[in-house]
Design a protein around this motif. Structure first.
Motif: not given
Ligand code: B1M
Length: 226
Positions: A46, A59, A95, A97-99, A143, A147, A192
């Motif tokens: 990220g 990514m 909208g 796709l993160h899972d 989830s 933003t 959460g």
């Molecule tokens: Co995306 N992405 N991504 N991405 N991606 C982020 C989120 C981003 C922060 C990266 C960055 O710029 N640093 C950024 C978002 C910025 C913002 O909006 N603030 C971003 C972006 C911009 C994008 C795209 C827009 C990029 C583009 O197209 N130009 C695009 C959007 C696509 C879409 O969704 N429409 C995009 C696409 C993708 C991939 C498809 C390539 C891929 C996702 C694959 C997938 O999920 N199958 C991807 C990935 C992998 C990431 C990062 C690198 C990793 C996300 C992740 O899985 N983290 C991410 C950067 C980052 O997070 N550091 C990033 C690990 C996961 C275990 O953590 O999901 O936070 P997290 O879940 C935690 C907690 O948050 C919580 O528990 C989990 C476990 O502890 N939690 C919950 C989550 N859901 C919960 C629900 C609950 C309770 C707790 O209750 C219901």
């Protein structure tokens, strides 16, 4: 662990899978592998994406390597043979796709003995409403990682209210962009922070009625009565 982290950052699925297997054989705890190597790798990915060092395809392949590794870990993280205690519906909002994080929450909640209806990603407010009508869950989880999709959480809660279903479900929101403040603002019952926190909320919610009104609902009532 460092090697595994690097294989995920590089998106080397084959080597990541091999390394997860090897670490498990060496007696490393699955939770440690997940948190300290795999999630840490995605955090780094990220950062690199944000800094413009890598782009979307990189990514995506990193996420695939993470998911392939998770498939190996899953059986070690999920306890078998627990009788379902109640139903929970979870999905990533419209909208978005993160899972990966959402699926970790699903795993943690299932592990605590609940049946989880995992709706997947890009789920519209109407689909959440439909799922509540069909499955009658006691908790609904939303989830979001972007933003730009946070507002879809608000729309989903409004749709659940409009359908007259708000009092029968507790709504939990989570994901990297969500905060306690935002959760309060949109009238969710719980924010959460991670999968353990999410699981604890579900456990505590079983059998306990929802607080009749959230702060958000109280504010709406005040505005309406003025
Ligand atoms: Co995306 N992405 N991504 N991405 N991606 C982020 C989120 C981003 C922060 C990266 C960055 O710029 N640093 C950024 C978002 C910025 C913002 O909006 N603030 C971003 C972006 C911009 C994008 C795209 C827009 C990029 C583009 O197209 N130009 C695009 C959007 C696509 C879409 O969704 N429409 C995009 C696409 C993708 C991939 C498809 C390539 C891929 C996702 C694959 C997938 O999920 N199958 C991807 C990935 C992998 C990431 C990062 C690198 C990793 C996300 C992740 O899985 N983290 C991410 C950067 C980052 O997070 N550091 C990033 C690990 C996961 C275990 O953590 O999901 O936070 P997290 O879940 C935690 C907690 O948050 C919580 O528990 C989990 C476990 O502890 N939690 C919950 C989550 N859901 C919960 C629900 C609950 C309770 C707790 O209750 C219901």
């Amino acid at each position: 662990m460092d090697q595994l982290k690097n294989f995920i950052i590089e998106g080397n699925e084959e080597k990541a899978v091999e390394k997860v297997k090897q670490l498990l054989e060496d007696g490393m705890s699955p939770e440690l592998i997940l948190n300290d190597a795999m999630i840490a790798a995605l955090d780094k990915v990220g950062d690199l994406f944000q800094e413009g060092v890598i782009y979307l395809p990189e990514m995506l392949i990193a996420a695939r390597a993470m998911q392939a590794g998770m498939e190996i870990l899953k059986p070690r993280l999920v306890e078998k043979g627990v009788k379902p205690k109640g139903k929970v519906v979870i999905g990533t909002v419209k909208g978005d796709l993160h899972d990966i994080g959402k699926d970790l929450v699903v795993m943690a909640v299932e592990n605590a003995g609940f049946e989880v209806i995992n709706l997947g990603t890009d789920i519209s407010p109407d689909k959440f409403v439909e799922a509540i009508k069909t499955h009658n869950p006691f908790v609904v989880g939303l989830s979001a990682l972007l933003t730009t999709t946070m507002d879809a959480m608000r729309h989903t809660i409004t749709a659940i209210e409009k359908a007259g279903l708000r009092q029968q479900v507790k709504i939990m929101v989570g994901g990297a962009v969500v905060s306690q403040k935002f959760s309060d603002e949109i009238g969710a019952d719980y924010y959460g922070a991670d999968s353990t926190d999410a699981r604890n909320f579900v456990q505590e919610s079983l059998g306990s009625p929802r607080k009749k009104y959230t702060d958000y609902e109280r504010k709406v009532q005040v505005i309406e009565s003025e």
